[in-house]
Design a protein around this motif. Structure first.
Motif, PDB file in Angstrom:
ATOM      1  N   HIS A 125       0.935  -1.308  -0.052  1.00  0.00           N
ATOM      2  CA  HIS A 125      -0.264   0.140  -0.124  1.00  0.00           C
ATOM      3  C   HIS A 125       0.728   1.217  -0.017  1.00  0.00           C
ATOM      4  O   HIS A 125       0.539   2.322  -0.597  1.00  0.00           O
ATOM      5  N   THR A 126       1.864   1.041   0.791  1.00  0.00           N
ATOM      6  CA  THR A 126       2.897   2.464   1.032  1.00  0.00           C
ATOM      7  C   THR A 126       3.558   2.655  -0.529  1.00  0.00           C
ATOM      8  O   THR A 126       3.536   3.760  -0.977  1.00  0.00           O
ATOM      9  N   LEU A 127       3.831   1.433  -1.305  1.00  0.00           N
ATOM     10  CA  LEU A 127       4.597   1.746  -2.543  1.00  0.00           C
ATOM     11  C   LEU A 127       3.526   2.388  -3.396  1.00  0.00           C
ATOM     12  O   LEU A 127       3.981   3.414  -4.218  1.00  0.00           O
ATOM     13  N   CYS A 128       2.449   1.925  -3.453  1.00  0.00           N
ATOM     14  CA  CYS A 128       1.469   2.459  -4.495  1.00  0.00           C
ATOM     15  C   CYS A 128       0.923   3.949  -4.028  1.00  0.00           C
ATOM     16  O   CYS A 128       1.045   4.460  -4.869  1.00  0.00           O
ATOM     17  N   SER A 129       0.728   4.086  -2.921  1.00  0.00           N
ATOM     18  CA  SER A 129       0.266   5.479  -2.628  1.00  0.00           C
ATOM     19  C   SER A 129       1.232   6.653  -2.486  1.00  0.00           C
ATOM     20  O   SER A 129       1.054   7.618  -2.873  1.00  0.00           O
ATOM     21  N   GLN A 130       2.405   6.321  -2.036  1.00  0.00           N
ATOM     22  CA  GLN A 130       3.393   7.380  -2.203  1.00  0.00           C
ATOM     23  C   GLN A 130       4.082   7.478  -3.381  1.00  0.00           C
ATOM     24  O   GLN A 130       4.927   8.352  -3.383  1.00  0.00           O
ATOM     25  N   ASP A 131       4.637   6.456  -3.969  1.00  0.00           N
ATOM     26  CA  ASP A 131       5.458   6.439  -5.238  1.00  0.00           C
ATOM     27  C   ASP A 131       4.642   6.765  -6.423  1.00  0.00           C
ATOM     28  O   ASP A 131       4.770   7.711  -7.103  1.00  0.00           O
ATOM     29  N   GLY A 135     -14.662 -10.961  -9.317  1.00  0.00           N
ATOM     30  CA  GLY A 135     -14.470  -9.889 -10.221  1.00  0.00           C
ATOM     31  C   GLY A 135     -15.160  -8.749  -9.753  1.00  0.00           C
ATOM     32  O   GLY A 135     -15.091  -7.660 -10.490  1.00  0.00           O
ATOM     33  N   THR A 136     -15.912  -8.683  -8.830  1.00  0.00           N
ATOM     34  CA  THR A 136     -16.611  -7.530  -8.191  1.00  0.00           C
ATOM     35  C   THR A 136     -15.351  -6.504  -7.596  1.00  0.00           C
ATOM     36  O   THR A 136     -14.529  -6.969  -7.105  1.00  0.00           O
ATOM     37  N   SER A 137     -15.931  -5.280  -7.529  1.00  0.00           N
ATOM     38  CA  SER A 137     -14.912  -4.455  -6.710  1.00  0.00           C
ATOM     39  C   SER A 137     -15.629  -3.061  -6.549  1.00  0.00           C
ATOM     40  O   SER A 137     -16.928  -2.952  -6.664  1.00  0.00           O
ATOM     41  N   TRP A 138     -14.915  -2.038  -6.121  1.00  0.00           N
ATOM     42  CA  TRP A 138     -15.842  -0.702  -5.732  1.00  0.00           C
ATOM     43  C   TRP A 138     -14.680   0.238  -5.998  1.00  0.00           C
ATOM     44  O   TRP A 138     -13.193  -0.201  -6.051  1.00  0.00           O
ATOM     45  N   VAL A 139     -14.782   1.503  -6.119  1.00  0.00           N
ATOM     46  CA  VAL A 139     -13.739   2.510  -6.100  1.00  0.00           C
ATOM     47  C   VAL A 139     -13.956   3.470  -5.222  1.00  0.00           C
ATOM     48  O   VAL A 139     -15.146   3.780  -4.679  1.00  0.00           O
ATOM     49  N   GLU A 140     -12.707   4.117  -4.707  1.00  0.00           N
ATOM     50  CA  GLU A 140     -12.778   5.192  -3.774  1.00  0.00           C
ATOM     51  C   GLU A 140     -12.070   6.264  -4.407  1.00  0.00           C
ATOM     52  O   GLU A 140     -11.030   6.111  -5.119  1.00  0.00           O
ATOM     53  N   ILE A 141     -12.654   7.559  -4.270  1.00  0.00           N
ATOM     54  CA  ILE A 141     -12.029   8.821  -4.921  1.00  0.00           C
ATOM     55  C   ILE A 141     -11.765   9.705  -3.925  1.00  0.00           C
ATOM     56  O   ILE A 141     -12.555   9.630  -2.656  1.00  0.00           O
ATOM     57  N   ASP A 142     -11.263  10.875  -4.126  1.00  0.00           N
ATOM     58  CA  ASP A 142     -11.093  11.949  -3.166  1.00  0.00           C
ATOM     59  C   ASP A 142     -12.181  12.821  -3.170  1.00  0.00           C
ATOM     60  O   ASP A 142     -12.952  12.735  -4.037  1.00  0.00           O
ATOM     61  N   ASN A 143     -12.565  13.573  -1.903  1.00  0.00           N
ATOM     62  CA  ASN A 143     -13.549  14.376  -1.707  1.00  0.00           C
ATOM     63  C   ASN A 143     -13.590  15.773  -2.283  1.00  0.00           C
ATOM     64  O   ASN A 143     -14.482  16.645  -2.540  1.00  0.00           O
ATOM     65  N   ASP A 144     -12.186  16.169  -2.770  1.00  0.00           N
ATOM     66  CA  ASP A 144     -12.188  17.472  -3.369  1.00  0.00           C
ATOM     67  C   ASP A 144     -10.833  17.720  -4.465  1.00  0.00           C
ATOM     68  O   ASP A 144     -10.947  18.700  -5.109  1.00  0.00           O
ATOM     69  N   TYR A 145      -9.904  16.992  -4.326  1.00  0.00           N
ATOM     70  CA  TYR A 145      -8.730  17.053  -5.054  1.00  0.00           C
ATOM     71  C   TYR A 145      -8.102  18.462  -4.992  1.00  0.00           C
ATOM     72  O   TYR A 145      -7.654  19.104  -6.200  1.00  0.00           O
ATOM     73  N   ALA A 146      -8.259  18.836  -3.766  1.00  0.00           N
ATOM     74  CA  ALA A 146      -7.706  20.323  -3.780  1.00  0.00           C
ATOM     75  C   ALA A 146      -6.406  20.575  -3.013  1.00  0.00           C
ATOM     76  O   ALA A 146      -5.533  21.483  -3.218  1.00  0.00           O
ATOM     77  N   LEU A 182      -8.868  10.950   0.479  1.00  0.00           N
ATOM     78  CA  LEU A 182      -7.487  10.577   0.086  1.00  0.00           C
ATOM     79  C   LEU A 182      -6.258  11.514   0.060  1.00  0.00           C
ATOM     80  O   LEU A 182      -5.274  11.104  -0.485  1.00  0.00           O
ATOM     81  N   GLY A 183      -6.773  12.690   0.083  1.00  0.00           N
ATOM     82  CA  GLY A 183      -5.701  13.749  -0.074  1.00  0.00           C
ATOM     83  C   GLY A 183      -4.398  13.910   0.746  1.00  0.00           C
ATOM     84  O   GLY A 183      -3.766  15.037   0.558  1.00  0.00           O
ATOM     85  N   SER A 184      -4.511  13.287   1.896  1.00  0.00           N
ATOM     86  CA  SER A 184      -3.671  13.554   2.953  1.00  0.00           C
ATOM     87  C   SER A 184      -3.497  12.210   3.571  1.00  0.00           C
ATOM     88  O   SER A 184      -4.245  11.190   3.533  1.00  0.00           O
ATOM     89  N   GLY A 185      -1.991  12.134   4.478  1.00  0.00           N
ATOM     90  CA  GLY A 185      -2.089  10.962   5.231  1.00  0.00           C
ATOM     91  C   GLY A 185      -1.640   9.522   4.643  1.00  0.00           C
ATOM     92  O   GLY A 185      -1.267   9.593   3.410  1.00  0.00           O
ATOM     93  N   PHE A 186      -1.756   8.525   5.106  1.00  0.00           N
ATOM     94  CA  PHE A 186      -1.182   7.356   4.917  1.00  0.00           C
ATOM     95  C   PHE A 186      -1.935   6.780   3.586  1.00  0.00           C
ATOM     96  O   PHE A 186      -1.461   6.202   2.735  1.00  0.00           O
TER      97      PHE A 186
END
Length: 636
Positions: free
Chosen positions: A10-16, A134-145, A113-117
């Motif tokens: 998770h760290t590699l994906c989110s921070q790199d 094959g089911t999944s869901w998506v999470e996105i940020d609340n403002d991308y500010a 999703l815009g800050s933190g871990f």
């Protein structure tokens, strides 16, 4: 141990990468979907948008203007772009629909999703708790500010929804991007590059004004970025940095007029899924239907990325997508070195001068050629020359690319197939060679150089009676001849002397001259240019005057070169020329006899004595009671 591995992944994906990651091992919350208080059903009723109340730090932007209905506009915009993305993928491109979960609605969660871990543009998670593959869901940020995002606001949100929902479609072909069953066995491989490549390609089709994907072309910290390491295999890239290859496939190979109807990527996904092929092998089979192959297309694609960000429009035979133009690069503030193989590549290099001094039979060996990556080498042209490359065997796929080192000119940009024909290079050129294909897998390459002659130096262009006389400095080399250009038009060639008189002129007309030099190899660039005004015809001279004295001032050591150009308004029977010092004393004179009407150059060096003092003198020209005067200066 499993928890530790999850944290590292998770760290590699989110921070790199932080563009968005596919999570194949449950979710980062270990199979638990976010719990949010509100939901909104998209107009197509395919998407259920989850969001939180205004008091939560996960709450979306609360602006509610169009329409004023109690639903945040941000939420409605998420639904709109989700519906559009699904329509393009399924209805226009023909992809399979996403795998439905229990309620038949695809879930998109708006969180922070815009800050933190958990920092990321977005996430696509498999749902391993519902028993449906094959089911999944998506999470996105609340403002991308946040400043951490390359793109902000609704544009970033739209690109992310398109990107992450395409992962949901991809899971209908292969649920997980790693550990996929290939040819009957569990392959310990990771195909995430193919998932990310496809999603990055799509997001610019859905949101063409975003161009966020261009920020991922290169990175000094990540060797998987293609433009930072172009000799790596397509499958070793991060996928994010090769999205342009998708646009190349759609526009050059498939030649679709509108990428929203492109099918070539879908065809590869079908072979990846139905025939259990490796993604590159799947692409190779699809490309065979277009009389091409993966490595041929990859070599050609690479060759078209050496001029990115240099030309303002698509009016050339090199670009395959509008995002390569300087207009796009400048608007995003992307430097050429970050998205151009010309600037970013550092590999085996040689110069023409040093290459010409090598006595080895082969100056470079290209080995380990394969069907999945390219090998490159570069020659810097530090002279004007003719380069001839020789190969122990021509590569299966090969290109050479000529680029300008400074002030790129579209007219000098060249891409061509590797061959053994001579290549003309000038001092502003760098030439890159790209090879690919496993047959042959090793090539010995040698180069020979023949140099063009250097440009001459045009010393003078002087008007004389009925002509203009040119004088230039000779070039170095054997079997040289010279060519004369007037107003950029060749008027004489094959000259062996360094003096030429142009007699084919009109009176009182300014001409611009330049000289080139030729040898058995070819012709040099033009010399410096000099402009000169031709003399008038005899009948056009109606006023008696001294046109010029030269040189003026004159050194006592050079008095023999003293000359004067005079206009005689009519015929003269008895011409006398006298020289007076500043005190009015006559110091020299001579009789010159008759002169006709017209402009004449008089050579007066013999009238000057080396013992004359330095100072100002006066020249008198007296003919039939007409006197013209001009002062001149003698220096020590």
């Amino acid at each position: 141990m499993k928890i530790l591995l999850m944290i590292i992944l998770h760290t590699l994906c989110s921070q790199d990468i932080h563009r968005g990651c596919m999570n194949n091992n449950n979710s980062r919350s270990y199979g638990v979907r976010p719990t949010l208080s509100e939901t909104y059903l998209s107009p197509s009723e395919h998407f259920l948008i989850h969001y939180d109340n205004p008091n939560s730090d996960k709450a979306p932007i609360q602006e509610d203007i169009a329409p004023l209905n109690g639903i945040p506009d941000y939420v409605e915009e998420v639904a709109i772009i989700a519906d559009l993305t699904r329509s393009v993928l399924i209805d226009s491109m023909g992809f399979r629909p996403e795998v439905d979960d229990e309620d038949g609605k695809y879930d998109i969660y708006i969180v922070n999703l815009g800050s933190g871990f958990n920092f990321a543009y977005g996430w696509n998670y498999t749902d391993d708790n519902d028993g449906i593959e094959g089911t999944s869901w998506v999470e996105i940020d609340n403002d991308y500010a946040e400043d951490s995002y390359y793109t902000n606001g609704l544009t970033a949100m739209r690109a992310t929804v398109a990107h992450e929902f395409f992962h949901a479609i991809q899971r209908a072909y292969h649920e997980k991007s790693s550990g996929t069953y290939i040819e009957g066995g569990l392959a310990p491989v990771n195909y995430s590059y193919f998932y990310e490549f496809s999603s990055m390609w799509l997001e610019d089709i859905i949101v063409p004004n975003s161009n966020d994907y261009l920020y991922f072309l290169s990175s000094t910290a990540d060797e998987r970025r293609f433009f930072s390491n172009p000799e790596q295999k397509f499958s070793d890239t991060d996928g994010y940095s090769v999205a342009l290859y998708g646009h190349y496939l759609s526009n050059i190979i498939e030649q679709t007029e509108n990428q929203k109807y492109s099918t070539i990527i879908r065809q590869a996904w079908e072979k990846f899924s139905d025939e259990l092929l490796d993604p590159v092998d799947a692409l190779d089979e699809v490309l065979s239907d277009y009389n091409s192959s993966f490595i041929e297309s990859w070599v050609d694609f690479c060759s078209r990325n050496f001029h990115n960000g240099q030309f303002p429009d698509m009016n050339n035979d090199i670009y395959y997508y509008t995002d390569q133009t300087s207009v796009t690069y400048d608007a995003l503030g992307i430097g050429i070195e970050d998205g151009n193989l010309h600037k970013g590549y550092i590999g085996t290099t040689q110069t023409l001068d040093t290459l010409s001094l090598l006595n080895e039979e082969n100056y470079i060996e290209i080995d380990d050629l394969d069907d999945f990556s390219i090998e490159m080498h570069t020659i810097i042209s530090d002279s004007t020359g003719l380069l001839t490359m020789s190969y122990s065997g021509l590569p299966f796929a090969g290109k050479y690319i000529i680029v300008d080192k400074e002030s790129a000119d579209i007219n000098s940009a060249i891409i061509d197939d590797v061959a053994m024909d001579p290549i003309v290079l000038n001092t502003n050129n760098t030439i890159h060679f790209i090879y690919g294909g496993s047959n042959p897998s090793l090539i010995d390459v040698s180069g020979s150089v023949s140099f063009f002659p250097g440009s001459p130096v045009l010393l003078s262009a002087s008007a004389i009676k009925d002509g203009i006389e040119l004088l230039w400095e000779s070039s170095y080399g054997d079997e040289l001849t010279y060519n004369v250009y007037r107003d950029n038009i060749l008027i004489s060639q094959g000259l062996t002397d360094t003096v030429y008189i142009d007699n084919n002129i009109d009176p009182i007309t300014e001409y611009q001259y330049a000289i080139s030099c030729s040898n058995l190899i070819g012709e040099s660039e033009l010399s410096n240019s000099i402009s000169e005004l031709s003399w008038p015809s005899d009948s056009q001279v109606t006023n008696a005057k001294i046109v010029s004295i030269y040189p003026n001032p004159i050194s006592r050591l050079g008095i023999s070169d003293f000359n004067v150009i005079v206009d005689y308004a009519s015929a003269i029977d008895d011409l006398q020329i006298s020289i007076y010092d500043i005190d009015g004393r006559l110091v020299s004179k001579d009789d010159f006899g008759a002169r006709q009407q017209g402009r004449i150059e008089e050579h007066l060096g013999y009238l000057l004595n080396p013992n004359f003092s330095s100072g100002i003198y006066f020249l008198h020209i007296n003919g039939d009671d007409v006197i013209v005067k001009q002062k001149f200066t003698i220096l020590k």
